[in-house]
Design a protein around this motif. Structure first.
Motif, short mmCIF file in Angstrom:
data_model
loop_
_atom_site.label_atom_id
_atom_site.label_comp_id
_atom_site.label_asym_id
_atom_site.label_seq_id
_atom_site.Cartn_x
_atom_site.Cartn_y
_atom_site.Cartn_z
N ASP A 1 12.94 -10.63 -2.56
CA ASP A 1 12.29 -10.14 -3.77
C ASP A 1 10.76 -10.23 -3.68
O ASP A 1 10.07 -10.36 -4.68
N ALA A 2 10.22 -10.13 -2.46
CA ALA A 2 8.77 -10.21 -2.26
C ALA A 2 8.09 -9.16 -3.13
O ALA A 2 8.56 -8.04 -3.27
N VAL A 3 6.95 -9.54 -3.72
CA VAL A 3 6.22 -8.64 -4.60
C VAL A 3 4.86 -8.33 -3.99
O VAL A 3 4.12 -9.23 -3.60
N MET B 1 3.63 -18.01 0.03
CA MET B 1 4.79 -18.15 0.89
C MET B 1 5.90 -18.91 0.17
O MET B 1 5.63 -19.75 -0.69
N ALA B 2 7.15 -18.60 0.53
CA ALA B 2 8.32 -19.34 0.03
C ALA B 2 9.35 -19.39 1.14
O ALA B 2 9.70 -18.34 1.71
N ASP B 3 9.77 -20.58 1.49
CA ASP B 3 10.79 -20.77 2.53
C ASP B 3 10.42 -20.07 3.84
O ASP B 3 11.26 -19.47 4.50
N GLY B 4 9.14 -20.13 4.20
CA GLY B 4 8.69 -19.58 5.47
C GLY B 4 8.55 -18.07 5.50
O GLY B 4 8.38 -17.48 6.57
N LYS B 5 8.60 -17.43 4.33
CA LYS B 5 8.46 -15.98 4.26
C LYS B 5 7.43 -15.59 3.21
O LYS B 5 7.13 -16.36 2.30
N ILE B 6 6.93 -14.35 3.32
CA ILE B 6 5.97 -13.85 2.35
C ILE B 6 6.70 -13.52 1.05
O ILE B 6 7.65 -12.74 1.04
N ALA B 7 6.26 -14.16 -0.05
CA ALA B 7 6.88 -13.94 -1.35
C ALA B 7 6.03 -13.05 -2.25
O ALA B 7 6.57 -12.30 -3.07
N GLU B 8 4.70 -13.16 -2.12
CA GLU B 8 3.79 -12.33 -2.92
C GLU B 8 2.55 -12.03 -2.11
O GLU B 8 2.12 -12.84 -1.30
N ARG B 9 1.97 -10.85 -2.38
CA ARG B 9 0.73 -10.45 -1.72
C ARG B 9 -0.20 -9.82 -2.73
O ARG B 9 0.22 -9.01 -3.55
N TRP B 10 -1.46 -10.22 -2.69
CA TRP B 10 -2.53 -9.61 -3.46
C TRP B 10 -3.60 -9.18 -2.48
O TRP B 10 -3.92 -9.93 -1.55
N ALA B 11 -4.17 -8.00 -2.66
CA ALA B 11 -5.23 -7.54 -1.75
C ALA B 11 -6.39 -6.98 -2.54
O ALA B 11 -6.19 -6.27 -3.54
#
Length: 145
Positions: A33-35, A115-125
């Motif tokens: 559910d990465a945003v 990051m969450a559990d070693g993965k990308i969960a959210e990104r802002w640029a």
């Protein structure tokens, strides 16, 4: 067990280097559910899933097939990773819906990731869209430039 800040940064470097420099957006490095919190062309959006990441990378790679990402700074602590970067490429496909200019473009930005559990969960640029528009000749440069 949570990743170390260094491991989180390594995941982000792998994800963004691969996505921008090869076009391969690795869903295995994103939470389900990465945003992606994007602000492109004056429009804010937040979309979950790999599709939003694929859209933004695909849009720029279509406009500039030779696009190349260079990491300028990497800062990381706990579950946050921040990269300052530069993208260069030749505008042969039309950037941000404009006609192709044929110009070699360089623009910079900053990406913040949670990051969450070693993965990308959210990104802002944050992207220097003004500088990009000035290079395209859409916006005049500042006086005396």
């Amino acid at each position: 067990m949570a990743n170390t800040p260094e491991q989180n940064n390594a995941v982000c470097v792998e994800f963004f280097d691969t996505a921008w420099n090869t076009g391969n957006v690795r869903a295995d490095l994103l939470t389900a559910d990465a945003v992606d919190h994007s602000f492109v062309g004056g429009k804010a959006k937040s979309e979950p899933g790999v599709g939003s990441f694929q859209h933004i990378v695909g849009m720029f790679r279509h406009a500039m097939p030779d696009i190349h990402l260079t990491m300028l700074d990497q800062i990381y602590a706990a579950d946050k990773v921040v990269h300052r970067w530069s993208l260069t490429g030749t505008d042969t496909g039309g950037v941000m819906g404009m006609p192709p200019s044929g110009k070699q473009l360089t623009f910079t930005g900053t990406t913040t990731v949670r990051m969450a559990d070693g993965k990308i969960a959210e990104r802002w640029a944050n992207v220097d869209e003004l500088g990009l528009l000035q290079q395209l000749g859409v916006v005049p440069p500042p006086p005396g430039a």
